[in-house]
Design a protein around this motif. Structure first.
Motif, PDB file in Angstrom:
ATOM      1  N   PRO A 192       0.811  -1.227   0.000  1.00  0.00           N
ATOM      2  CA  PRO A 192       0.000   0.000   0.000  1.00  0.00           C
ATOM      3  C   PRO A 192       0.839   1.270   0.000  1.00  0.00           C
ATOM      4  O   PRO A 192       1.798   1.404   0.762  1.00  0.00           O
ATOM      5  N   GLU A 193       0.475   2.181  -0.870  1.00  0.00           N
ATOM      6  CA  GLU A 193       1.108   3.498  -0.876  1.00  0.00           C
ATOM      7  C   GLU A 193       0.724   4.273   0.378  1.00  0.00           C
ATOM      8  O   GLU A 193      -0.347   4.062   0.941  1.00  0.00           O
ATOM      9  N   PRO A 194       1.578   5.189   0.826  1.00  0.00           N
ATOM     10  CA  PRO A 194       1.182   6.080   1.929  1.00  0.00           C
ATOM     11  C   PRO A 194      -0.087   6.838   1.551  1.00  0.00           C
ATOM     12  O   PRO A 194      -0.139   7.475   0.491  1.00  0.00           O
ATOM     13  N   ILE A 226       1.900  -7.040   1.147  1.00  0.00           N
ATOM     14  CA  ILE A 226       2.738  -6.713   2.298  1.00  0.00           C
ATOM     15  C   ILE A 226       2.280  -5.359   2.824  1.00  0.00           C
ATOM     16  O   ILE A 226       2.261  -4.371   2.084  1.00  0.00           O
ATOM     17  N   GLY A 227       1.875  -5.308   4.087  1.00  0.00           N
ATOM     18  CA  GLY A 227       1.400  -4.057   4.649  1.00  0.00           C
ATOM     19  C   GLY A 227       1.355  -4.100   6.161  1.00  0.00           C
ATOM     20  O   GLY A 227       1.576  -5.142   6.786  1.00  0.00           O
ATOM     21  N   GLU A 228       1.069  -2.946   6.759  1.00  0.00           N
ATOM     22  CA  GLU A 228       0.967  -2.858   8.207  1.00  0.00           C
ATOM     23  C   GLU A 228      -0.460  -3.116   8.660  1.00  0.00           C
ATOM     24  O   GLU A 228      -1.403  -2.510   8.144  1.00  0.00           O
ATOM     25  N   VAL A 229      -0.615  -4.005   9.611  1.00  0.00           N
ATOM     26  CA  VAL A 229      -1.942  -4.314  10.150  1.00  0.00           C
ATOM     27  C   VAL A 229      -2.376  -3.184  11.078  1.00  0.00           C
ATOM     28  O   VAL A 229      -1.650  -2.807  12.000  1.00  0.00           O
ATOM     29  N   LYS A 230      -3.565  -2.655  10.825  1.00  0.00           N
ATOM     30  CA  LYS A 230      -4.141  -1.650  11.715  1.00  0.00           C
ATOM     31  C   LYS A 230      -4.974  -2.300  12.797  1.00  0.00           C
ATOM     32  O   LYS A 230      -4.923  -1.905  13.967  1.00  0.00           O
ATOM     33  N   ALA A 231      -5.722  -3.343  12.410  1.00  0.00           N
ATOM     34  CA  ALA A 231      -6.595  -4.007  13.383  1.00  0.00           C
ATOM     35  C   ALA A 231      -7.095  -5.321  12.821  1.00  0.00           C
ATOM     36  O   ALA A 231      -7.143  -5.524  11.599  1.00  0.00           O
ATOM     37  N   PHE A 232      -7.456  -6.226  13.736  1.00  0.00           N
ATOM     38  CA  PHE A 232      -8.248  -7.407  13.406  1.00  0.00           C
ATOM     39  C   PHE A 232      -9.648  -7.126  13.926  1.00  0.00           C
ATOM     40  O   PHE A 232      -9.832  -6.803  15.102  1.00  0.00           O
ATOM     41  N   ARG A 233     -10.620  -7.248  13.067  1.00  0.00           N
ATOM     42  CA  ARG A 233     -11.973  -6.819  13.417  1.00  0.00           C
ATOM     43  C   ARG A 233     -12.956  -7.959  13.201  1.00  0.00           C
ATOM     44  O   ARG A 233     -12.914  -8.649  12.173  1.00  0.00           O
ATOM     45  N   GLU A 240     -11.904  -9.875   9.861  1.00  0.00           N
ATOM     46  CA  GLU A 240     -11.248  -9.227   8.738  1.00  0.00           C
ATOM     47  C   GLU A 240     -10.029  -8.463   9.238  1.00  0.00           C
ATOM     48  O   GLU A 240      -9.943  -8.081  10.413  1.00  0.00           O
ATOM     49  N   ILE A 241      -9.070  -8.274   8.344  1.00  0.00           N
ATOM     50  CA  ILE A 241      -7.867  -7.521   8.643  1.00  0.00           C
ATOM     51  C   ILE A 241      -8.006  -6.135   8.021  1.00  0.00           C
ATOM     52  O   ILE A 241      -8.345  -6.005   6.840  1.00  0.00           O
ATOM     53  N   VAL A 242      -7.745  -5.132   8.821  1.00  0.00           N
ATOM     54  CA  VAL A 242      -7.712  -3.761   8.316  1.00  0.00           C
ATOM     55  C   VAL A 242      -6.248  -3.381   8.135  1.00  0.00           C
ATOM     56  O   VAL A 242      -5.465  -3.428   9.083  1.00  0.00           O
ATOM     57  N   VAL A 243      -5.863  -3.051   6.914  1.00  0.00           N
ATOM     58  CA  VAL A 243      -4.485  -2.712   6.583  1.00  0.00           C
ATOM     59  C   VAL A 243      -4.346  -1.200   6.474  1.00  0.00           C
ATOM     60  O   VAL A 243      -5.152  -0.542   5.810  1.00  0.00           O
ATOM     61  N   ARG A 244      -3.334  -0.666   7.148  1.00  0.00           N
ATOM     62  CA  ARG A 244      -3.114   0.781   7.086  1.00  0.00           C
ATOM     63  C   ARG A 244      -2.838   1.221   5.642  1.00  0.00           C
ATOM     64  O   ARG A 244      -2.236   0.491   4.869  1.00  0.00           O
ATOM     65  N   HIS A 245      -3.295   2.428   5.339  1.00  0.00           N
ATOM     66  CA  HIS A 245      -3.132   3.047   4.022  1.00  0.00           C
ATOM     67  C   HIS A 245      -4.015   2.387   2.958  1.00  0.00           C
ATOM     68  O   HIS A 245      -3.896   2.694   1.777  1.00  0.00           O
ATOM     69  N   MET A 246      -4.883   1.457   3.373  1.00  0.00           N
ATOM     70  CA  MET A 246      -5.894   0.897   2.467  1.00  0.00           C
ATOM     71  C   MET A 246      -7.233   0.950   3.185  1.00  0.00           C
ATOM     72  O   MET A 246      -7.839  -0.088   3.481  1.00  0.00           O
ATOM     73  N   PRO A 247      -7.735   2.150   3.518  1.00  0.00           N
ATOM     74  CA  PRO A 247      -8.937   2.262   4.340  1.00  0.00           C
ATOM     75  C   PRO A 247     -10.197   1.701   3.693  1.00  0.00           C
ATOM     76  O   PRO A 247     -11.158   1.383   4.397  1.00  0.00           O
ATOM     77  N   ASP A 248     -10.191   1.566   2.389  1.00  0.00           N
ATOM     78  CA  ASP A 248     -11.393   1.079   1.699  1.00  0.00           C
ATOM     79  C   ASP A 248     -11.299  -0.391   1.324  1.00  0.00           C
ATOM     80  O   ASP A 248     -12.141  -0.904   0.592  1.00  0.00           O
ATOM     81  N   VAL A 249     -10.259  -1.092   1.806  1.00  0.00           N
ATOM     82  CA  VAL A 249     -10.079  -2.503   1.480  1.00  0.00           C
ATOM     83  C   VAL A 249     -10.112  -3.327   2.763  1.00  0.00           C
ATOM     84  O   VAL A 249      -9.449  -2.978   3.740  1.00  0.00           O
ATOM     85  N   ARG A 250     -10.901  -4.394   2.775  1.00  0.00           N
ATOM     86  CA  ARG A 250     -10.958  -5.299   3.905  1.00  0.00           C
ATOM     87  C   ARG A 250     -10.530  -6.684   3.445  1.00  0.00           C
ATOM     88  O   ARG A 250     -10.857  -7.114   2.334  1.00  0.00           O
ATOM     89  N   ILE A 281       3.643  -6.084  10.840  1.00  0.00           N
ATOM     90  CA  ILE A 281       3.737  -6.204   9.388  1.00  0.00           C
ATOM     91  C   ILE A 281       3.195  -7.572   8.973  1.00  0.00           C
ATOM     92  O   ILE A 281       3.577  -8.596   9.545  1.00  0.00           O
ATOM     93  N   ALA A 282       2.329  -7.573   7.994  1.00  0.00           N
ATOM     94  CA  ALA A 282       1.761  -8.820   7.468  1.00  0.00           C
ATOM     95  C   ALA A 282       2.240  -9.046   6.048  1.00  0.00           C
ATOM     96  O   ALA A 282       2.380  -8.105   5.268  1.00  0.00           O
ATOM     97  N   ILE A 283       2.518 -10.308   5.729  1.00  0.00           N
ATOM     98  CA  ILE A 283       2.761 -10.718   4.350  1.00  0.00           C
ATOM     99  C   ILE A 283       1.780 -11.843   4.064  1.00  0.00           C
ATOM    100  O   ILE A 283       1.650 -12.781   4.854  1.00  0.00           O
TER     101      ILE A 283
END
Length: 414
Positions: A192-194, A226-233, A240-250, A281-283
């Protein structure tokens, strides 16, 4: 952000830098004429050689000359033998302008199961002449990319200067230096891009274009994320995994997948939940699901500090956090798929004088054989010094800061 050291080479009477537009052409000339470039990190120069990879050329250090280069040179390698044999893969230095993969080719099955690297990856570090390949887990591939990106290196000069923008940039660059059976890894990975609100439309369009590659050859096509995990929801269907910098993708994660993740990566998840300021970090291998959504096939996670340095437990975190305040260069050593039964330095201090340091953390369950192996490793490497912490015996001993200048951080005392 820290700037990588630009290598300068002398090829016959000509001196050329890696970022010079003539660099690739001069490497080709040296290859054709069988000339050895001199790396000018030292006044007298250090001989190197040019290798041809496909249609491109790369410059590589001569065997067993890593210690001859200046510590700030990309070719410096004082701690090769501190790693477990066959685990610490490293990408060679290649041309920044050729746009072609260098010496590591990764054979990836984008499905459940391990990832196998070709023999060429092993040959780079050990001059092997074998056709048998190593098998790397998904986490080990993340370790490989983290190391290739230079994200295992740190100095106190960089405090406050490493953010996701830089991590993204260096990881993307690393994926361009790895190929998957001839196809660039960068063509099969989503990082994910910043996220910027003012650029969200363009960012979303670029990400959608990347995800669309999953649909090129049908729903069985898979890729890496490959991205940073914001939360497990928790959601109605599971999690679902919420990935930082991808707010519209679950990323949906089934209950069984979540249980496997929690069981396999309990230390990393526990550390992330318990300590403020850490990143997870998740891969993952992902595939297309219904309505263009993504589905996780396999996932691994790694905990990193606020400076994006990988840590496996509280003791590593304590050590790395304290070292991060000092100006001398530190290198966090990664285990890849090492079993942990043989000693391996946790951190190295290659800039320390008069000799570099190797810092060891002894596991609480280590036996006498482990201690004997550390002693043997120390005795067999008189060109470096060793520092050992046995957390089972008490608090961290004084750190070896001689030759390592401290950064000015809040006036803290040791």
């Amino acid at each position: 952000m820290e700037s990588p050291v630009v290598r300068h080479l002398q090829i016959e009477a000509d001196i050329v830098a890696e970022d010079d537009g003539r660099f690739v052409g001069r490497l080709a000339d040296a290859y054709a004429l069988r000339r050895r470039p001199l790396c000018l990190c030292r006044p007298m120069g250090v001989p190197m050689y040019v290798a041809r990879i496909g249609r491109g050329f790369i410059v590589k250090r001569m065997p067993r000359t890593g210690k001859d280069h200046h510590p700030h040179c990309p070719s410096f390698e004082s701690a090769d033998t501190l790693f477990r044999p066959g685990t610490a893969l490293r990408l060679p230095v290649g041309s920044k302008t050729s746009g072609r993969p260098t010496a590591i080719d990764v054979k990836v099955r984008f499905s459940r199961g391990p990832i196998a690297t070709s023999a060429g990856a092993i040959a780079h570090r050990h001059d092997c002449r074998t056709n048998s390949g190593m098998r790397l887990s998904l986490l080990a591939l993340l370790h490989l990319l983290w190391q290739a990106s230079g994200l295992v290196e740190w100095t106190g000069h960089w405090i406050g200067k490493r953010r996701w923008w830089h991590v993204h940039r260096y990881l993307v660059e690393a994926t361009r230096r790895v190929s998957i059976e001839g196809e660039m890894l960068s063509e099969r990975v989503l990082i994910p891009e910043p996220f910027k609100v003012e650029d969200k439309t363009a960012i979303k369009a670029r990400r959608s274009g990347t995800i669309a590659r999953l649909l090129r050859d049908g729903s069985k096509q898979r890729m890496l994320l490959i991205g940073e995990v914001k939360a497990f929801r928790g959601v109605a269907e599971g999690h679902e995994i919420v990935v930082r910098h991808m707010p519209d993708v679950r990323l949906p994660l089934g209950n069984d997948q979540l249980r496997r993740l929690q069981r396999r990566f309990s230390p990393a998840l526990g550390l992330w939940h318990s300590e403020r300021g850490l990143h997870l970090i998740a891969i993952a291998t992902v595939e297309a699901a219904a309505a263009g959504a993504l589905r996780v096939v396999e996932i691994a996670v790694m905990t990193v500090t606020e400076h994006w340095l990988p840590v496996a437990d509280l003791h590593e975190l304590q050590l790395v956090t304290k070292l991060a305040r000092y100006r001398g260069k530190m290198v966090k050593v990664l285990s890849f798929d090492g079993s942990g039964t043989q000693p391996m330095a946790t951190v190295t201090l290659p800039d320390a004088r008069p000799l570099p340091w190797a810092l060891y953390l002894v596991p609480a369950d280590a036996n006498t054989d482990f201690d004997s192996a550390i002693a043997q490793s120390i005795l067999s490497h008189p060109d470096r010094r060793a520092w050992i912490w046995r957390p089972a015996d008490g608090d961290m001993p004084p750190l070896p800061y001689d030759g390592v200048r401290r950064a000015s951080v809040d006036g803290e005392d040791d």
